[in-house]
Write an enzyme that holds these catalytic residues in place. Structure first.
Site, PDB file in Angstrom:
ATOM      1  N   CYS A   2     -22.026  -0.654   1.493  1.00  0.00           N
ATOM      2  CA  CYS A   2     -23.375  -0.847   0.956  1.00  0.00           C
ATOM      3  C   CYS A   2     -23.948   0.434   0.357  1.00  0.00           C
ATOM      4  O   CYS A   2     -23.675   1.523   0.853  1.00  0.00           O
ATOM      5  CB  CYS A   2     -24.306  -1.311   2.071  1.00  0.00           C
ATOM      6  SG  CYS A   2     -23.788  -2.842   2.818  1.00  0.00           S
ATOM      7  N   ARG A  27     -17.281   2.683  -4.215  1.00  0.00           N
ATOM      8  CA  ARG A  27     -17.181   2.607  -2.760  1.00  0.00           C
ATOM      9  C   ARG A  27     -16.778   1.224  -2.266  1.00  0.00           C
ATOM     10  O   ARG A  27     -16.483   1.052  -1.095  1.00  0.00           O
ATOM     11  CB  ARG A  27     -18.529   2.954  -2.137  1.00  0.00           C
ATOM     12  CG  ARG A  27     -18.876   4.377  -2.398  1.00  0.00           C
ATOM     13  CD  ARG A  27     -20.168   4.726  -1.764  1.00  0.00           C
ATOM     14  NE  ARG A  27     -20.221   6.163  -1.625  1.00  0.00           N
ATOM     15  CZ  ARG A  27     -20.808   6.781  -0.634  1.00  0.00           C
ATOM     16  NH1 ARG A  27     -21.380   6.102   0.313  1.00  0.00           N
ATOM     17  NH2 ARG A  27     -20.805   8.080  -0.579  1.00  0.00           N
ATOM     18  N   TRP A  74     -21.805  -4.846   0.941  1.00  0.00           N
ATOM     19  CA  TRP A  74     -20.466  -5.108   1.472  1.00  0.00           C
ATOM     20  C   TRP A  74     -20.718  -5.976   2.706  1.00  0.00           C
ATOM     21  O   TRP A  74     -21.291  -5.517   3.694  1.00  0.00           O
ATOM     22  CB  TRP A  74     -19.798  -3.784   1.835  1.00  0.00           C
ATOM     23  CG  TRP A  74     -18.371  -3.869   2.251  1.00  0.00           C
ATOM     24  CD1 TRP A  74     -17.286  -4.040   1.440  1.00  0.00           C
ATOM     25  CD2 TRP A  74     -17.860  -3.759   3.586  1.00  0.00           C
ATOM     26  NE1 TRP A  74     -16.138  -4.043   2.191  1.00  0.00           N
ATOM     27  CE2 TRP A  74     -16.454  -3.878   3.501  1.00  0.00           C
ATOM     28  CE3 TRP A  74     -18.441  -3.571   4.838  1.00  0.00           C
ATOM     29  CZ2 TRP A  74     -15.633  -3.809   4.627  1.00  0.00           C
ATOM     30  CZ3 TRP A  74     -17.625  -3.506   5.953  1.00  0.00           C
ATOM     31  CH2 TRP A  74     -16.242  -3.631   5.835  1.00  0.00           C
ATOM     32  N   ASN A  99     -28.752  -0.883   4.500  1.00  0.00           N
ATOM     33  CA  ASN A  99     -27.364  -0.567   4.855  1.00  0.00           C
ATOM     34  C   ASN A  99     -27.304  -0.501   6.378  1.00  0.00           C
ATOM     35  O   ASN A  99     -28.207   0.052   7.001  1.00  0.00           O
ATOM     36  CB  ASN A  99     -26.956   0.816   4.336  1.00  0.00           C
ATOM     37  CG  ASN A  99     -26.826   0.852   2.837  1.00  0.00           C
ATOM     38  OD1 ASN A  99     -26.971  -0.166   2.183  1.00  0.00           O
ATOM     39  ND2 ASN A  99     -26.553   2.025   2.305  1.00  0.00           N
ATOM     40  N   GLY A 100     -26.227  -1.009   6.968  1.00  0.00           N
ATOM     41  CA  GLY A 100     -26.089  -0.906   8.422  1.00  0.00           C
ATOM     42  C   GLY A 100     -26.067  -2.269   9.076  1.00  0.00           C
ATOM     43  O   GLY A 100     -25.935  -3.301   8.390  1.00  0.00           O
ATOM     44  N   GLU A 478       1.201   6.447   6.973  1.00  0.00           N
ATOM     45  CA  GLU A 478       0.339   6.520   5.790  1.00  0.00           C
ATOM     46  C   GLU A 478       0.946   5.723   4.625  1.00  0.00           C
ATOM     47  O   GLU A 478       0.233   5.047   3.879  1.00  0.00           O
ATOM     48  CB  GLU A 478       0.107   7.999   5.419  1.00  0.00           C
ATOM     49  CG  GLU A 478      -0.612   8.252   4.108  1.00  0.00           C
ATOM     50  CD  GLU A 478      -2.038   7.723   4.031  1.00  0.00           C
ATOM     51  OE1 GLU A 478      -2.553   7.188   5.024  1.00  0.00           O
ATOM     52  OE2 GLU A 478      -2.625   7.815   2.931  1.00  0.00           O
ATOM     53  N   LYS A 482      -0.913   2.646   2.781  1.00  0.00           N
ATOM     54  CA  LYS A 482      -1.146   2.602   1.327  1.00  0.00           C
ATOM     55  C   LYS A 482      -0.648   1.273   0.759  1.00  0.00           C
ATOM     56  O   LYS A 482      -1.334   0.628  -0.014  1.00  0.00           O
ATOM     57  CB  LYS A 482      -0.424   3.743   0.599  1.00  0.00           C
ATOM     58  CG  LYS A 482      -0.992   5.117   0.765  1.00  0.00           C
ATOM     59  CD  LYS A 482      -2.259   5.392  -0.003  1.00  0.00           C
ATOM     60  CE  LYS A 482      -3.489   5.036   0.771  1.00  0.00           C
ATOM     61  NZ  LYS A 482      -4.029   5.961   1.705  1.00  0.00           N
ATOM     62  N   GLU A 485      -2.874  -1.736   1.934  1.00  0.00           N
ATOM     63  CA  GLU A 485      -4.240  -1.667   1.388  1.00  0.00           C
ATOM     64  C   GLU A 485      -4.321  -2.204  -0.037  1.00  0.00           C
ATOM     65  O   GLU A 485      -5.227  -2.947  -0.369  1.00  0.00           O
ATOM     66  CB  GLU A 485      -4.708  -0.203   1.301  1.00  0.00           C
ATOM     67  CG  GLU A 485      -5.296   0.390   2.529  1.00  0.00           C
ATOM     68  CD  GLU A 485      -5.797   1.809   2.272  1.00  0.00           C
ATOM     69  OE1 GLU A 485      -6.969   2.053   2.539  1.00  0.00           O
ATOM     70  OE2 GLU A 485      -5.020   2.672   1.813  1.00  0.00           O
ATOM     71  N   HIS A 501      13.884  -0.887  19.745  1.00  0.00           N
ATOM     72  CA  HIS A 501      13.024  -1.454  20.791  1.00  0.00           C
ATOM     73  C   HIS A 501      12.132  -2.574  20.251  1.00  0.00           C
ATOM     74  O   HIS A 501      11.098  -2.871  20.853  1.00  0.00           O
ATOM     75  CB  HIS A 501      12.171  -0.351  21.428  1.00  0.00           C
ATOM     76  CG  HIS A 501      12.987   0.705  22.107  1.00  0.00           C
ATOM     77  ND1 HIS A 501      13.781   0.433  23.190  1.00  0.00           N
ATOM     78  CD2 HIS A 501      13.155   2.018  21.824  1.00  0.00           C
ATOM     79  CE1 HIS A 501      14.394   1.552  23.565  1.00  0.00           C
ATOM     80  NE2 HIS A 501      14.037   2.525  22.753  1.00  0.00           N
ATOM     81  N   LYS A 600     -14.799   2.256   0.284  1.00  0.00           N
ATOM     82  CA  LYS A 600     -14.405   3.663   0.238  1.00  0.00           C
ATOM     83  C   LYS A 600     -15.014   4.441   1.387  1.00  0.00           C
ATOM     84  O   LYS A 600     -14.352   5.233   2.033  1.00  0.00           O
ATOM     85  CB  LYS A 600     -14.864   4.248  -1.105  1.00  0.00           C
ATOM     86  CG  LYS A 600     -14.539   5.716  -1.299  1.00  0.00           C
ATOM     87  CD  LYS A 600     -13.071   5.895  -1.556  1.00  0.00           C
ATOM     88  CE  LYS A 600     -12.625   7.334  -1.557  1.00  0.00           C
ATOM     89  NZ  LYS A 600     -11.196   7.442  -1.184  1.00  0.00           N
TER      90      LYS A 600
HETATM   91  C1  G6P Z   1     -12.154   3.848   4.624  1.00  0.00           C
HETATM   92  C2  G6P Z   1     -11.357   4.193   3.386  1.00  0.00           C
HETATM   93  C3  G6P Z   1     -10.105   4.969   3.764  1.00  0.00           C
HETATM   94  C4  G6P Z   1     -10.482   6.197   4.588  1.00  0.00           C
HETATM   95  C5  G6P Z   1     -11.327   5.814   5.803  1.00  0.00           C
HETATM   96  C6  G6P Z   1     -11.906   7.046   6.482  1.00  0.00           C
HETATM   97  O1  G6P Z   1     -11.466   2.934   5.385  1.00  0.00           O
HETATM   98  O2  G6P Z   1     -10.994   3.011   2.696  1.00  0.00           O
HETATM   99  O3  G6P Z   1      -9.429   5.382   2.596  1.00  0.00           O
HETATM  100  O4  G6P Z   1      -9.310   6.837   5.011  1.00  0.00           O
HETATM  101  O5  G6P Z   1     -12.436   5.019   5.392  1.00  0.00           O
HETATM  102  O6  G6P Z   1     -12.806   7.666   5.591  1.00  0.00           O
HETATM  103  P1  G6P Z   1     -13.235   9.166   5.650  1.00  0.00           P
HETATM  104  O7  G6P Z   1     -14.224   9.326   4.523  1.00  0.00           O
HETATM  105  O8  G6P Z   1     -13.878   9.391   6.988  1.00  0.00           O
HETATM  106  O9  G6P Z   1     -12.019  10.010   5.477  1.00  0.00           O
END
Ligand code: G6P
Length: 605
Positions: A2, A27, A74, A99-100, A478, A482, A485, A501, A600
């Site tokens: 948001c 975002r 959002w 927001n929140g 990671e 990726k 996502e 395992h 984001k």
């Molecule tokens: C969201 C984003 C991720 C990010 C995470 C933590 O989930 O989509 O890409 O790694 O937040 O965000 P930060 O700003 O705390 O690194």
């Protein structure tokens, strides 16, 4: 996530509001809206499409107003449909964006229904609008203060009322809100970035603050109702909108910006000096006996990687925990532990709350590794290290991750030196390797055509397994994150030794197995794990250091990386995994920069 924009001016502010929303678009959001005050009260437009659609609506509807608020939503409570999009109205007199999350919204809704308020959305936000309306007696500022005393949860809000045509009231508790100061006009936003182009003077509101924007000034009171004088900060760094240039997506651009971002992040000094973490860092580092790293998402994986460095180079015990878990469990605080929060945005709600929780338990030494110098996390920690990745637009983090790794390696080397575990020769060697890193990254980026060829195969799969060992296990995690996502392919990562395992049961020719294969001490073990997969008919896709001598064979596809890069190798090995996810997503035609359901900057719990 948001976003809020608000404005009071002596000109039509519709374009300021729309431009603010555009700047927050990256975002992630699923609906948006704007309300301006006209002669007959607030008038709004809302859309479940993009801000561009909202822009068309306000143009066609000839929206005009000197006071207004706007929002990108959002969804948390209630589906992303127009009725749930903000601004939310109360009795056509008051408009509000939020927001929140309000935790006691059900109780409040019942109470307000009893007073005759009708609810037309499924949002928790609607209770705030009606609550403020119910206590409004000609003073919006007073009504907001009275109403928020009854709210439990997190919020940043902006409100306007038809009877006060030159006023916007804001309040924050648990979600960020900034005031932008202009000449004869004032603004409000959830992020200073939204107001770039309108002002460079900002006040970052503190928890519990309530503010009243008028044409000629801003009034702020703190949580106890005392008038508050907050520092005005000059923030010129936000500049204009980031250009895509020759790239198809921001994610691709950001992957290719990594050599530059890393160059900008590596400290200039010829030694690992604690002062880069803050004036008092030398003293603080001398007092600590361990580290507690707290983060979310990709930032959590940089913390996991750092644990290997911190324990092996600096010999300092390090615990890494997902922020949202740490904040709600009973832990054993150690005041001699340095709490390190890692965050691209510096605003992630769970990480911020975990930091505060750690502080409340008596942890006095705190450090933020962050990409935004004005963020709440940097403001709330004793020490900080700013990564210089530049603005990251793609939801899937790339350059923020590799610059965090650089920062954390520098932290490990600095602590190693202070603790007597780093010889002059090692120090010079690490510094040399760091400085050569951008060039080494360029040679990895040159592998893109080979990775594109693999991505065609991957785009037809529904599952993938990622394997790594030791320092490269977090890199496998990671890589899997990726891929899931942005391509929506189900991907899981395992330490290769764990294969037998459980995950080995999943291995068939339909399940590609991506393997991170550096030429390190675990190489021979990893080769055995590769054979375990081959023996079961699995298809392996291996990123192997040139000196591993792993070569193409039946069921074994190899992309040769440069020679082994020692302890900094994870920073090189993550890059082909970013490219693989990116090109696989492109081949599947997904929305790479704004993947479905994700945001984001996650400013709600
Ligand atoms: C969201 C984003 C991720 C990010 C995470 C933590 O989930 O989509 O890409 O790694 O937040 O965000 P930060 O700003 O705390 O690194």
């Amino acid at each position: 996530m948001c976003g809020i924009v608000g404005a009071v001016a002596q000109r039509n502010i519709v374009s300021v509001l729309i431009e603010g929303l555009r700047r927050l678009e990256y975002r992630g959001y699923d609906s948006c809206g704007v309300a301006v005050l006209g002669e007959n009260g607030p008038r709004r437009a809302r859309s479940v499409a993009r801000v561009a659609d909202l822009d068309e609506q306000v143009h066609e509807g000839h929206f005009d107003g000197i006071t207004g608020i706007a929002h990108t939503r959002w969804a948390t409570h209630g589906a992303p449909v127009t009725d749930n999009a903000h601004p939310i109205f109360s009795k056509d007199a008051l408009a509000l964006v939020h927001n929140g999350i309000i935790e006691n919204y059900e109780t409040l809704r019942e109470m307000l229904r009893g007073k005759g308020y009708e609810f037309v959305s499924q949002t928790d936000t609607e209770v705030i609008a009606h609550l403020i309306h119910s206590v409004y007696r000609g003073d919006l500022f007073a009504a907001v203060r009275e109403a928020i005393a009854q709210l439990h949860g997190a919020y940043a809000i902006a409100v306007l009322h038809k009877d006060q045509p030159h006023t916007v009231v804001g309040a924050r508790q648990g979600s960020p809100l900034v005031v932008g100061l202009g000449n004869g006009e004032n603004f409000l936003a959830s992020d200073a970035l939204a107001l770039a182009g309108s002002t460079e003077r900002f006040i970052f509101l503190e928890e519990g603050d309530v503010c009243e924007l008028s044409l000629d000034g801003v009034r702020i009171v703190d949580r106890d109702g005392n008038e508050a004088q907050r520092e005005v900060r000059q923030v010129a760094a936000y500049g204009g909108a980031v250009e895509l240039g020759p790239y198809r997506h921001f994610m691709q651009k950001e992957i290719f910006e990594q050599p530059r971002a890393i160059t900008d992040t590596i400290p200039q000094a010829d030694s690992f000096d604690p002062s880069i973490f803050g004036e008092d860092a030398g003293k603080v580092f001398a007092e600590i006996d361990s580290l507690l790293i707290l983060a979310c998402g990709t930032s959590y994986y940089s913390g996991l990687t750092a644990k290997y460095w911190l324990e092996s180079i600096a010999k300092i015990p390090t615990q890494v925990e997902i922020a949202s878990e740490y904040r709600y469990r009973e832990s054993v605080p150690n005041p001699k532990s340095l709490v390190v929060v890692i965050s691209q945005s510096g605003e992630t709600a769970d990480t911020l709350a975990a930091l505060k929780h750690a502080q409340s338990l008596g942890h006095k030494h705190t450090l933020a590794v962050c990409n935004v110098g004005t963020s709440a996390m940097v403001r709330q920690t004793e020490l900080s290290f700013l990564t210089h990745a530049g603005r990251e637009i793609g939801v899937a983090s790339t350059k923020a991750f590799t610059t965090q790794l650089v920062a954390l390696f520098v932290l490990a080397a600095t602590l190693a030196k202070l603790r007597g575990h780093l010889s002059d020769e090692q120090e010079a060697g690490y510094l040399k390797q760091l400085r050569h890193l951008p060039a080494a990254l360029n040679s990895v980026l040159a592998l893109e055509p080979q990775i594109i060829a693999w991505s065609e195969e991957f785009s037809r799969k529904e599952h993938a397994l990622f394997l790594g060992r030791g320092l490269h296990y977090p890199i496998a995690l990671e890589g899997a994150l990726k891929l899931k996502e942005i391509s929506y392919i189900h991907a899981e990562a395992y330490p290769a030794g764990e294969l037998k395992h459980g995950p080995l049961a999943l291995v068939t020719e339909a399940m590609p197995v991506v393997t991170v294969a550096p030429n390190d001490a675990l190489l021979e073990k990893l080769k055995s794990n590769i054979q375990e997969v081959r023996a079961r008919g699995g298809e392996l896709y291996v990123f192997a250091d040139a000196d591993t001598k792993i070569v193409n064979d039946e069921g074994l596809h190899v992309i040769r990386m440069p020679e082994h890069y020692g302890l900094l190798s994870p920073i090189l090995h993550v890059v082909p995994l970013q490219l693989l996810a990116y090109h696989t997503a492109c081949a599947r035609g997904t929305d790479v920069d704004k993947p479905r359901n994700l945001a984001k900057s996650v400013t709600v719990e």
